[in-house]
Design an enzyme around this catalytic site. Structure first.
Site, PDB file in Angstrom:
ATOM      1  N   ASP A 137      -5.569   9.362  10.841  1.00  0.00           N
ATOM      2  CA  ASP A 137      -4.229   8.834  11.002  1.00  0.00           C
ATOM      3  C   ASP A 137      -3.600   9.276  12.308  1.00  0.00           C
ATOM      4  OD1 ASP A 137      -3.548   7.214   8.707  1.00  0.00           O
ATOM      5  OD2 ASP A 137      -3.896   9.028   7.542  1.00  0.00           O
ATOM      6  N   GLU A 147       0.863  -1.184   0.000  1.00  0.00           N
ATOM      7  CA  GLU A 147       0.000   0.000   0.000  1.00  0.00           C
ATOM      8  C   GLU A 147       0.894   1.226   0.000  1.00  0.00           C
ATOM      9  OE1 GLU A 147      -3.554  -1.901   2.783  1.00  0.00           O
ATOM     10  OE2 GLU A 147      -2.668   0.034   3.295  1.00  0.00           O
TER      11      GLU A 147
END
Lengths: 267, 409
Positions: free
Chosen positions: A61, A50
């Site tokens: 995040d 990824e």
């Protein structure tokens, strides 16, 4: 979309009786060149890579990925650079699937169609958009499908039963299960047993979907979840890059070692 | 794109939460889908519940101190000549600004949902201060996320938050201002949504937060409508409602009852933060034609670069220092119901100086932006025009900045 590289990778891992190892690193961290070198090097051990396209207001995040993202943006990474990283990577590693992961505003500004055209051209295999949930992602997901790109749906511990069914029904080949209520890189605060219970609920709906587990997975925790189809490690790698830079060591070598160790733990 | 009459603006969205088909929505991580769905259900139930409305009105009256006064600024009007200038002194509300309405309603919702923890973001510190007050009042544990830069420049409000027992979480990422505080607060909620309620401090964020905030601040215009009728016997023929716009919560609250009126009768003017005169940076996405983007879970005009990275903003007023703006203001802009302009830091300071010189009013730097526009246009208008400025915050929190810039406070 049968026989995509993504499905093939899961199949290969299954043959070896282990989960697929998915890595997440941020494109351009800490420079365009280094991130490409990291990607090439870790792909020796990872099954699927990824690649994050960094955004400066990431709402899901944690600290490690934020740090990596800010660093990459500060060093001037642009979306077109990210495509050229993928392009370059694919020239050598034709069989290794790449999944782009990021926030919708970047795609929106680039233009959905233009973005997907570019993805197809450089052979991106899948896309994860953190802040484009189901059912809002229906149109974009079908556009991905038309371009033979996997749109990867996310499922979390808060996803209701009804939604779970709908999401699985509308998903492509791979589904990402978020292990716990957390941003990326949080400490695993749920027992592996509980996580795997939830994981099985997804598999029971449709055993043909490849379900990966992510969030909170490190060298310490990875082996406890190895019955899953795939496991994603991201923040631990971003952290390693930060530490390497701080110690003036080679991040390529250090991150590769981490990935190698992760792989050994799930063999 | 068209406005509907007789439907509150906050309810004029489609099933995906978009106003005018493109502003708003809920761009959120999967984890937040359920808590937001729960909150949406709860709010729709509560706003129809007579008991809840009664409770809200009780606290608005007895705790917040509604109605706030509506006064004519005689001296300022005489000095400028032209239009009459009035002020709705919302800064009289408990705590010193309009943010108390949203905070009180969120605390009541939080209680009703059986959650014990409440978290919120803050820029100028008012949203945080008010949330900490409401949390204390209703017995909730409170965490406030605030940019490190804002903590430094809005100390009085930080002191108040601490006094109320709230924990201030400094945010060091990015530009260390409101935009990062909101991101961090959302991230915290992602991790703790099972036992924690989140209050977004303005009419921004995922659709439901725009609605709850707008529903809360609408009290301002309900009061004003009554006050106008009392003062003038009926709604005057020429009114200009001037309000500063950061996220846009006080402006929506000030305007909501008047949106259905013809704009020739009641003009709505929003004033954004133009930043320092010589700076390229500003916080004026509406009036300086930013492109549509997605920020903090909603689509709106956003200060951003070509790549979709959110731009840093700059303004003397922390409360307006935000790169995005409420989707409902984008909708009001595109339907041309409201007009948006900006005032620079210097203009806001000048306005503050002039207002405080002529009147017994102490508007914070945010409404000083609105006063700057009023001062600019009043001399050109006739005496029958009623300019009303929402003086939505008190300048106590700005004393350090004002001391530095004007040499006195």
């Amino acid at each position: 979309m049968n026989y995509s590289l993504i499905s093939q990778s899961f199949k290969n891992a299954r043959k070896e009786n282990r989960p697929a190892l998915l890595t997440y690193t941020v494109a351009g961290d800490n420079t365009k060149k280094t991130s490409l070198r990291i990607l090439k090097s870790i792909s020796k051990y990872a099954d699927i890579c990824e690649l994050g396209f960094p955004h400066n207001t990431p709402i899901a995040d944690g600290g490690q990925i934020q740090t990596s993202s800010y660093r990459a943006i500060k060093n001037g990474i642009k979306i077109n650079d990210i495509f050229s990283i993928v392009n370059d990577f694919k020239k050598n590693k034709n069989n290794k699937p790449i999944i782009l992961m990021g926030y919708y505003n970047m795609i929106y500004q680039y233009g959905e169609n233009k973005f997907l055209k570019k993805c197809k051209k450089v052979k991106v295999d899948g896309i994860i958009v953190v802040d484009l949930p189901y059912p809002e992602n229906k149109i974009f997901a079908s556009k991905c499908k038309n371009n033979k790109i996997n749109f990867i749906q996310l499922i979390s511990p808060t996803t209701s039963k009804k939604r779970l069914k709908q999401i699985i029904k509308d998903s492509h080949e791979m589904i990402y299960y978020i292990s716990m209520l957390s941003t990326t890189g949080g400490k695993l605060k749920v027992s592996p047993k509980k996580i795997l219970q939830e994981y099985k609920k997804i598999k029971n709906q449709n055993k043909y979907k490849n379900v990966v587990i992510g969030f909170g997975i490190t060298e310490k925790t990875i082996s406890s979840l190895k019955m899953a189809d795939g496991l994603v490690v991201g923040s631990a790698l971003c952290k390693e890059i930060s530490t390497s830079l701080k110690k003036r060591q080679n991040p390529v070598k250090n991150v590769t070692n981490v990935v190698k160790r992760l792989k050994n733990k799930i063999l | 794109m068209k406005l509907k009459k007789k439907t509150p603006l906050i309810d004029q969205h489609d099933k995906y939460g978009f106003w005018g088909g493109k502003f708003g929505g809920s761009f959120i991580p999967e984890t937040l889908k359920k808590p937001i769905e729960d909150l949406t259900k709860e709010f729709h139930k509560l706003r129809k519940d007579r008991k809840f409305i009664k409770k809200r009105d009780f606290y608005f009256k007895n705790y917040i101190g509604s109605p706030t006064s509506f006064i004519k600024l005689e001296n300022l009007s005489n000095h400028l000549g032209g239009a009459q200038i009035w002020a709705k002194v919302v800064s009289e509300a408990n705590g010193g600004a309009h943010k108390i309405y949203n905070a009180t309603v969120h605390a009541l919702i939080c209680k009703s949902m059986g959650k014990k923890y409440i978290v919120g973001d803050t820029g100028a510190g008012y949203a945080g201060k008010m949330l900490s007050m409401a949390a204390k009042k209703f017995g909730l544990k409170c965490k406030i996320f605030m940019g490190a830069k804002d903590i430094k420049r809005q100390k009085p409000n930080c002191d108040a938050m601490k006094k109320n027992g709230a924990e201030i979480v400094p945010v060091y990422s990015g530009s260390q201002t409101l935009v990062d505080a909101v991101s961090e607060c959302m991230r915290y909620w992602v991790s703790n949504c099972d036992n924690t309620h989140m209050a977004v401090g303005s009419t921004v964020g995922p659709n439901i937060f725009v609605k709850i905030c707008g529903w809360s601040t609408a009290q301002i215009s309900r009061e004003l409508k009554v006050q106008l009728k009392k003062e003038f016997k009926k709604i005057p023929k020429k009114i200009k409602l001037i309000n500063c716009v950061g996220g846009g919560s006080s402006a929506y609250g000030f305007w909501s009852e008047f949106i259905d009126y013809d704009k020739k009768q009641i003009e709505l003017i929003g004033v954004e933060a133009g930043g320092p005169k010589k700076s390229q940076l500003h916080a004026a996405p509406l009036s300086r034609n930013a492109k549509i983007g997605i920020l903090h879970g909603a689509a709106s005009y956003v200060c951003q670069n070509n790549e979709g990275q959110i731009k840093e903003t700059e303004s003397i007023s922390a409360g307006l220092d935000y790169p995005g703006v409420s989707p409902i203001h984008c909708f009001l802009k595109d339907t041309k119901r409201a007009r948006y302009t900006y005032a620079t830091d210097e203009e806001a300071l000048q306005a503050y100086k002039m207002v405080t010189k002529f009147e017994k009013l102490n508007p914070s730097l945010e409404p000083s932006h609105a006063f700057a526009e009023a001062i600019k246009i009043a001399p050109r208008l006739n005496k029958d025009t009623i300019i009303i400025v929402n003086s939505c915050g008190d300048a106590k929190k700005d004393r350090d900045i004002l001391k530095k810039k004007l040499g006195k406070y």
